[in-house]
Write a protein that holds these residues in place. Structure first.
Motif, PDB file in Angstrom:
ATOM      1  N   SER A   1       0.830  -1.203   0.000  1.00 33.27           N
ATOM      2  CA  SER A   1       0.000   0.000   0.000  1.00 33.27           C
ATOM      3  C   SER A   1       0.869   1.259   0.000  1.00 33.27           C
ATOM      4  CB  SER A   1      -0.906   0.011   1.233  1.00 33.27           C
ATOM      5  OG  SER A   1      -1.538   1.266   1.387  1.00 33.27           O
ATOM      6  N   GLU A   2       0.472   2.228  -0.802  1.00 33.12           N
ATOM      7  CA  GLU A   2       1.176   3.505  -0.818  1.00 33.12           C
ATOM      8  C   GLU A   2       0.973   4.281   0.481  1.00 33.12           C
ATOM      9  OE1 GLU A   2       0.196   5.716  -4.314  1.00 33.12           O
ATOM     10  OE2 GLU A   2       1.522   4.502  -5.581  1.00 33.12           O
ATOM     11  N   ASP A   3      -0.024   3.881   1.251  1.00 34.19           N
ATOM     12  CA  ASP A   3      -0.191   4.514   2.560  1.00 34.19           C
ATOM     13  C   ASP A   3       0.986   4.189   3.471  1.00 34.19           C
ATOM     14  OD1 ASP A   3      -2.600   5.632   1.822  1.00 34.19           O
ATOM     15  OD2 ASP A   3      -3.796   3.973   2.624  1.00 34.19           O
ATOM     16  N   LEU A   4       1.513   2.968   3.350  1.00 32.73           N
ATOM     17  CA  LEU A   4       2.665   2.548   4.157  1.00 32.73           C
ATOM     18  C   LEU A   4       3.985   3.008   3.541  1.00 32.73           C
ATOM     19  CD1 LEU A   4       1.654  -1.143   5.001  1.00 32.73           C
ATOM     20  CD2 LEU A   4       1.310   0.909   6.398  1.00 32.73           C
ATOM     21  N   LEU A   5       4.041   3.013   2.228  1.00 29.78           N
ATOM     22  CA  LEU A   5       5.237   3.401   1.471  1.00 29.78           C
ATOM     23  C   LEU A   5       6.482   2.626   1.933  1.00 29.78           C
ATOM     24  CD1 LEU A   5       5.267   5.563  -0.827  1.00 29.78           C
ATOM     25  CD2 LEU A   5       6.556   7.018   0.729  1.00 29.78           C
ATOM     26  N   LEU A   6       6.292   1.332   2.183  1.00 26.21           N
ATOM     27  CA  LEU A   6       7.423   0.521   2.628  1.00 26.21           C
ATOM     28  C   LEU A   6       8.486   0.371   1.551  1.00 26.21           C
ATOM     29  CD1 LEU A   6       5.657  -2.323   4.642  1.00 26.21           C
ATOM     30  CD2 LEU A   6       6.918  -0.349   5.528  1.00 26.21           C
ATOM     31  N   ASP A   7       8.123   0.608   0.301  1.00 31.82           N
ATOM     32  CA  ASP A   7       9.119   0.534  -0.765  1.00 31.82           C
ATOM     33  C   ASP A   7      10.182   1.617  -0.630  1.00 31.82           C
ATOM     34  OD1 ASP A   7       6.825   2.272  -1.537  1.00 31.82           O
ATOM     35  OD2 ASP A   7       8.085   2.691  -3.287  1.00 31.82           O
ATOM     36  N   ARG A   8       9.903   2.655   0.156  1.00 32.98           N
ATOM     37  CA  ARG A   8      10.898   3.723   0.322  1.00 32.98           C
ATOM     38  C   ARG A   8      12.182   3.171   0.941  1.00 32.98           C
ATOM     39  NH1 ARG A   8       7.795   4.173   4.996  1.00 32.98           N
ATOM     40  NH2 ARG A   8       8.841   4.889   6.915  1.00 32.98           N
ATOM     41  N   HIS A   9      12.046   2.147   1.768  1.00 38.36           N
ATOM     42  CA  HIS A   9      13.251   1.598   2.411  1.00 38.36           C
ATOM     43  C   HIS A   9      14.173   0.967   1.370  1.00 38.36           C
ATOM     44  CE1 HIS A   9      11.635   2.593   6.238  1.00 38.36           C
ATOM     45  NE2 HIS A   9      10.715   1.659   6.265  1.00 38.36           N
ATOM     46  N   TRP A  10      13.600   0.197   0.435  1.00 40.63           N
ATOM     47  CA  TRP A  10      14.432  -0.378  -0.615  1.00 40.63           C
ATOM     48  C   TRP A  10      14.986   0.706  -1.523  1.00 40.63           C
ATOM     49  CZ3 TRP A  10      14.667  -0.272  -5.880  1.00 40.63           C
ATOM     50  CH2 TRP A  10      15.590  -1.147  -6.474  1.00 40.63           C
ATOM     51  N   ARG A  11      14.148   1.665  -1.929  1.00 38.68           N
ATOM     52  CA  ARG A  11      14.620   2.724  -2.828  1.00 38.68           C
ATOM     53  C   ARG A  11      15.751   3.527  -2.194  1.00 38.68           C
ATOM     54  NH1 ARG A  11      11.412   6.356  -3.105  1.00 38.68           N
ATOM     55  NH2 ARG A  11       9.534   5.695  -1.992  1.00 38.68           N
ATOM     56  N   ASN A  12      15.606   3.858  -0.925  1.00 37.09           N
ATOM     57  CA  ASN A  12      16.655   4.617  -0.242  1.00 37.09           C
ATOM     58  C   ASN A  12      17.921   3.777  -0.079  1.00 37.09           C
ATOM     59  OD1 ASN A  12      15.161   7.003   0.064  1.00 37.09           O
ATOM     60  ND2 ASN A  12      14.197   6.280   1.938  1.00 37.09           N
ATOM     61  N   ALA A  13      17.756   2.500   0.279  1.00 34.98           N
ATOM     62  CA  ALA A  13      18.915   1.625   0.445  1.00 34.98           C
ATOM     63  C   ALA A  13      19.638   1.407  -0.875  1.00 34.98           C
ATOM     64  CB  ALA A  13      18.473   0.287   1.041  1.00 34.98           C
ATOM     65  N   ARG A  14      18.870   1.169  -1.939  1.00 32.93           N
ATOM     66  CA  ARG A  14      19.492   0.925  -3.237  1.00 32.93           C
ATOM     67  C   ARG A  14      20.243   2.169  -3.718  1.00 32.93           C
ATOM     68  NH1 ARG A  14      21.884  -2.838  -5.624  1.00 32.93           N
ATOM     69  NH2 ARG A  14      23.405  -1.153  -5.500  1.00 32.93           N
ATOM     70  N   THR A  15      19.690   3.338  -3.456  1.00 31.22           N
ATOM     71  CA  THR A  15      20.344   4.582  -3.861  1.00 31.22           C
ATOM     72  C   THR A  15      21.659   4.774  -3.115  1.00 31.22           C
ATOM     73  OG1 THR A  15      18.208   5.588  -4.371  1.00 31.22           O
ATOM     74  CG2 THR A  15      20.054   7.092  -3.984  1.00 31.22           C
ATOM     75  N   LEU A  16      21.644   4.583  -1.808  1.00 33.10           N
ATOM     76  CA  LEU A  16      22.870   4.726  -1.021  1.00 33.10           C
ATOM     77  C   LEU A  16      23.908   3.676  -1.414  1.00 33.10           C
ATOM     78  CD1 LEU A  16      21.207   5.433   2.423  1.00 33.10           C
ATOM     79  CD2 LEU A  16      22.736   7.006   1.222  1.00 33.10           C
ATOM     80  N   ALA A  17      23.438   2.461  -1.683  1.00 36.00           N
ATOM     81  CA  ALA A  17      24.358   1.380  -2.037  1.00 36.00           C
ATOM     82  C   ALA A  17      25.044   1.615  -3.377  1.00 36.00           C
ATOM     83  CB  ALA A  17      23.600   0.054  -2.071  1.00 36.00           C
ATOM     84  N   SER A  18      24.489   2.509  -4.191  1.00 38.78           N
ATOM     85  CA  SER A  18      25.055   2.787  -5.513  1.00 38.78           C
ATOM     86  C   SER A  18      26.130   3.864  -5.488  1.00 38.78           C
ATOM     87  CB  SER A  18      23.925   3.207  -6.474  1.00 38.78           C
ATOM     88  OG  SER A  18      22.974   2.169  -6.616  1.00 38.78           O
ATOM     89  N   HIS A  19      26.354   4.506  -4.356  1.00 42.00           N
ATOM     90  CA  HIS A  19      27.326   5.597  -4.302  1.00 42.00           C
ATOM     91  C   HIS A  19      28.748   5.128  -4.598  1.00 42.00           C
ATOM     92  CE1 HIS A  19      24.241   8.178  -2.647  1.00 42.00           C
ATOM     93  NE2 HIS A  19      25.108   9.165  -2.528  1.00 42.00           N
TER      94      HIS A  19
END
Length: 409
Positions: free
Chosen positions: A359-377
């Motif tokens: 659910s977009e109300d939870l936006l739990l995908d933000r954790h993967w998106r943020n982690a994947r972005t940081l991991a790409s640095h």
């Protein structure tokens, strides 16, 4: 009093005292994280709360007016802040690094003035990575002499924290080709900052463009890049790892909460109530182990950075060089462990939640998106090779970088 020795000191802080001071601010920041993520709302107010709480002085020795934290304690705090809001935590990366640089440097009136600025609440953003596909071996940002000061011209990207900053820490080259860092006032003429970061994660870190057109720089704010603190690259990377470890902890927190909210289970599940289903509990256990592994790796790795700083305090250059090699290997190992833990946790947590978990109300995908972005640095694909080469051939991992203190990504 100024002199030739650095302002670094051995830690005097107790972690629970630090947590007592900053923990309530982290909790307050966490309260609005979900809504800020949904609306891409920049956390100006939240960064200011931390500045007002003097988070920027956490590493400054008590005798100089700070909190006297160790590096291990500092990154533990940054992990907890990352669990509250990884965007806010990432914003602090460049500021904390420049504080460390000024503590590491020999004490001079200019260095003392910077410490007073930190204590007074001045905040530093970044600007090392060249725009337009430039590299550290081919820096196009120029620093030129003009009368009694310098002028800076060039363009940077990944200028993390720039929109929140009073000062920008910029890497440039002088006319004779010497890599040099310049501290530039963010609100002065000749400085243009743009919110053009297009990444799918870490959306409010102000990691977009910074353009400099004849921006004035005073002599006391110019430092040879070769004289930056020896573990600078490791510090930058550890800050990212701390935020990643925080995201992994936040995934556990939010995964547990989401599982508890589930009202029904699948007919072929192992229990009528989702919170009693052994397989779903197993998923949460796996996420918990990932969080524990990330936190443990961060703790062990950041302790090695304290050993490097300790050698600097003792004036023992030979030990510092030896500890730097150990620090590079420890940081590469930790990067491999923490990135794997973060990406696994942020993916498998959905196996415990069913359709409601997306659910977009939870936006739990933000954790993967943020982690994947940081991991790409700083791509982990190279780290296994570097560690293996060190084990088998005693290859020096510090010899890989164009700048002696290491890259900032």
């Amino acid at each position: 009093m100024s002199g030739t020795t650095p302002s670094l000191r051995h830690a005097t802080a107790e972690f629970e005292e630090l947590r007592k001071r900053f923990g309530p601010v982290f909790d307050k920041i966490a309260e609005g994280n979900l809504e800020r993520e949904k609306g891409r709302v920049f956390p100006y107010e939240q960064v200011r709360w931390l500045i007002d709480a003097r988070f920027g002085a956490v590493r400054i020795p008590r005798e100089l007016g700070g909190f006297g934290a160790s590096l291990q304690q500092t990154f533990r705090l940054l992990r907890e802040l990352g669990a509250a809001d990884p965007n806010v935590a990432h914003v602090w990366r460049n500021h904390l690094a420049f504080v460390e640089d000024r503590l590491y440097a020999p004490r001079t009136p200019a260095t003392d003035a910077w410490i007073e600025r930190f204590l007074g609440g001045d905040f530093v953003g970044g600007g090392w990575t060249e725009a337009n596909n430039g590299t550290y071996a081919n820096i196009q940002t120029k620093l030129a002499r003009e009368g009694d000061h310098w002028v800076l011209t060039g363009a940077k990207f990944y200028a993390t924290g720039s929109l929140y900053a009073d000062w920008l820490d910029v890497l440039a080259v002088t006319p004779d080709g010497v890599p040099t860092t310049a501290l530039v006032k963010a609100d002065q003429p000749g400085v243009s900052l743009a919110d053009d970061w297009k990444g799918f994660g870490q959306k409010t870190t102000a990691s977009g463009s910074a353009t400099y057109t004849g921006a004035r720089v005073e002599d006391e704010n110019v430092f040879p890049a070769s004289e930056r603190f020896s573990y600078q690259g490791l510090f930058y990377q550890t800050a990212l790892l701390a935020v990643l470890a925080g995201i992994t902890e936040a995934t556990l927190r939010d995964g547990v909460a989401a599982l508890k909210r589930r009202k029904r289970n699948y007919g072929h599940g192992l229990a009528e109530v989702a919170t009693a289903d052994p397989q779903l509990l197993q998923v949460i256990g796996k996420v918990s182990a990932a969080s524990f592994g990330a936190e443990s790796a961060l703790s062990a790795q950041s302790a090695v950075l304290d050993e490097i700083a300790g050698a600097r305090i003792a004036g023992d250059e030979e030990t510092e060089r030896r500890r730097l090699v150990e620090g590079h290997i420890a940081t590469s190992r930790a990067q491999l462990v923490i990135i794997e833990a973060a990406l696994q946790a942020t993916t498998v947590v959905f196996d415990a939640l069913g359709s409601s978990g997306v659910s977009e109300d939870l936006l739990l995908d933000r954790h993967w998106r943020n982690a994947r972005t940081l991991a790409s640095h700083n791509p982990r694909v190279y780290k296994e090779r570097i560690v293996g080469d060190w084990h088998v051939n005693q290859a020096d991992p510090t010899a890989l970088f164009a700048i002696p203190a290491g890259q900032s990504e």
